[in-house]
Write a protein that holds these residues in place. Sequence first.
Motif, PDB file in Angstrom:
ATOM      1  N   PRO A   7      55.443  51.030  48.751  1.00 19.47           N
ATOM      2  CA  PRO A   7      55.918  49.663  48.458  1.00 19.47           C
ATOM      3  C   PRO A   7      57.016  49.303  49.440  1.00 19.47           C
ATOM      4  O   PRO A   7      57.709  50.170  49.956  1.00 19.47           O
ATOM      5  N   ASN A   8      57.154  48.020  49.723  1.00 21.30           N
ATOM      6  CA  ASN A   8      58.110  47.640  50.753  1.00 21.30           C
ATOM      7  C   ASN A   8      59.527  47.600  50.175  1.00 21.30           C
ATOM      8  O   ASN A   8      59.755  47.569  48.974  1.00 21.30           O
ATOM      9  N   ASN A   9      60.463  47.627  51.126  1.00 28.45           N
ATOM     10  CA  ASN A   9      61.886  47.480  50.804  1.00 28.45           C
ATOM     11  C   ASN A   9      62.474  48.671  50.046  1.00 28.45           C
ATOM     12  O   ASN A   9      63.449  48.531  49.314  1.00 28.45           O
ATOM     13  N   ILE A  10      61.914  49.828  50.249  1.00 30.17           N
ATOM     14  CA  ILE A  10      62.499  51.063  49.670  1.00 30.17           C
ATOM     15  C   ILE A  10      63.305  51.737  50.780  1.00 30.17           C
ATOM     16  O   ILE A  10      62.783  51.979  51.875  1.00 30.17           O
ATOM     17  N   THR A  11      64.561  52.020  50.516  1.00 29.29           N
ATOM     18  CA  THR A  11      65.424  52.654  51.523  1.00 29.29           C
ATOM     19  C   THR A  11      64.859  54.019  51.888  1.00 29.29           C
ATOM     20  O   THR A  11      64.473  54.800  51.012  1.00 29.29           O
ATOM     21  N   VAL A  12      64.820  54.258  53.197  1.00 30.02           N
ATOM     22  CA  VAL A  12      64.322  55.561  53.661  1.00 30.02           C
ATOM     23  C   VAL A  12      65.456  56.366  54.278  1.00 30.02           C
ATOM     24  O   VAL A  12      65.561  57.562  54.086  1.00 30.02           O
ATOM     25  N   GLY A  13      66.303  55.667  55.074  1.00 29.63           N
ATOM     26  CA  GLY A  13      67.383  56.407  55.715  1.00 29.63           C
ATOM     27  C   GLY A  13      68.296  55.491  56.502  1.00 29.63           C
ATOM     28  O   GLY A  13      68.292  54.268  56.333  1.00 29.63           O
ATOM     29  N   LYS A  14      69.067  56.118  57.386  1.00 35.08           N
ATOM     30  CA  LYS A  14      70.051  55.403  58.187  1.00 35.08           C
ATOM     31  C   LYS A  14      69.992  55.917  59.616  1.00 35.08           C
ATOM     32  O   LYS A  14      69.892  57.133  59.843  1.00 35.08           O
ATOM     33  N   ILE A  15      70.086  54.991  60.586  1.00 38.01           N
ATOM     34  CA  ILE A  15      70.048  55.402  62.001  1.00 38.01           C
ATOM     35  C   ILE A  15      71.374  56.061  62.330  1.00 38.01           C
ATOM     36  O   ILE A  15      72.449  55.496  62.106  1.00 38.01           O
ATOM     37  N   VAL A  16      71.289  57.261  62.869  1.00 34.93           N
ATOM     38  CA  VAL A  16      72.517  57.976  63.242  1.00 34.93           C
ATOM     39  C   VAL A  16      72.649  58.136  64.758  1.00 34.93           C
ATOM     40  O   VAL A  16      73.732  58.406  65.266  1.00 34.93           O
ATOM     41  N   LYS A  17      71.533  57.963  65.489  1.00 38.06           N
ATOM     42  CA  LYS A  17      71.625  58.158  66.946  1.00 38.06           C
ATOM     43  C   LYS A  17      70.458  57.433  67.606  1.00 38.06           C
ATOM     44  O   LYS A  17      69.341  57.413  67.085  1.00 38.06           O
TER      45      LYS A  17
END
Lengths: 178, 304
Positions: free
Chosen positions: B219-229
């Motif tokens: 499903p859309n709009n589910i947080t997956v992660g965060k860009i760290v680099k």
Amino acid sequence: MKSKNINSTFKWINKTYLLYFLWIIVITVFHIIFLDLFAIMDVTPDLFIIIVVWITLKEGRLAGILAGFVIGLYLDIISADVVGTNAFSKTIAAFIVSYFYKENKINFITKGYQFILISFLATLIHNIVYFFFYIKTSEQDFLVFYLKYGLATTAYTTVFAILVVLFQMPSNRIKINV
Amino acid sequence: MYKLLKLFNDFKDYFIFLILIIVSLSLISINSKQEIGGFRAVIIGGVGYIQKLFSWIPNQDALRNSNKTLIELNIQLSKEVAMMRKALHENNELRSMLNIVSNSQYKLIPCDVTSKRSIQMRNFATINKGTADSIQVGMSVCSEAGLVGIITSASEHFAMVELLNNRNIKIPVVSLETRLDGILKWEGDEYLYMQNISKSSKINVGEIITTSLFSSKYPNNITVGKIVKVAEEPGSYFSKIYVEPACRFFNFSQLFVINYVPNPEELGLLKEFENEMIMIENAKKDRQKSKKNNSQDNSSDSKK
């Protein structure tokens, strides 16, 4: 001449009882400060009963039971015990010990093995009476408690009675001029 | 009177003994009196003061018993602290889970993780909910932090979740701020990697990555992660985007199953289109191959 005799007798009585009083103070200090150091699995010796036995065998029945009462009462007060229990038990112990008093054999009894045996008997009887009152309000079995603590205290106190006899032996005797 | 006095004199020891016994018993019976208590308090205070003066004398037996008691108490308290820490962690987890349940646009089915395992670089978790609890294969699974995986098989009371740290995972994602679409993959380490982002695209470190509309599985709009680099790969048109997963691999005990399964009609249409494209691709390759073979035959004939 007569007044001189009365004065000398009075002087002697004072010295002896003064000595007993000093011994009671010493035992009190020992009881308060050092007794815990001598405890073996919560069992401590009763040094006051030894002095009660000593006074009874030295001075006779009346002096003994009075000493038992006074020392017992004194111990009840300083040890926060039920007032009267030690007085009661030591008085009875002193009364029993007084049957071993022999005016012409005082030194023989107090310096020999008889003193140890009499101390053992006195402590035994004292502990029976004392622990009867001690566990009266609890649900513990008297016999079990006495076999565990009463006999142990009796044995430990007798060890100190042995020390008293050893202290009086000729090779170890320390002369104190009062 | 004389006889009485004589009797008293002859048996004075016994009379005095009796009197003292009566006095002792009387004292025992009136032991609870306030006056005695007050007097005793003074004596006990004095005795306590003397004992305090000599408290510096070490008592081996008392110290030994005290040490033993303290060690036992220490062990018990350590156990309690460990239990409380675990309870606190669980409490915090559950609180954040309550938040996500109330804020979610999808219906969430809470579940507990019963086991976690790793088989040939494929990582799975087993949850204690199954088909009896409306769980279906293909449902996504998330924690209070973000996407965790997808249900790959389900029995009546249990289901297996294929986690994000699996080599065959490909998740269409989008960056929240710059709205750049990419494919998220796992390459064996602690990060996920967002692919198909060209070097010319501007993407920022710290951006949140969520599932995108391009996904047919998730499903859309589910947080997956965060860009760290963001790293540049030499010899490639694309940047290498390092994504820290929102939910740390294996660091969860409670999860939610998102009660969302892709529309089967949509899935069927997609699959049909994929198959058509594959067929066209294969036909193209065959034509090119036959052309090549023909040209090789012609050249060998001319040589002859």
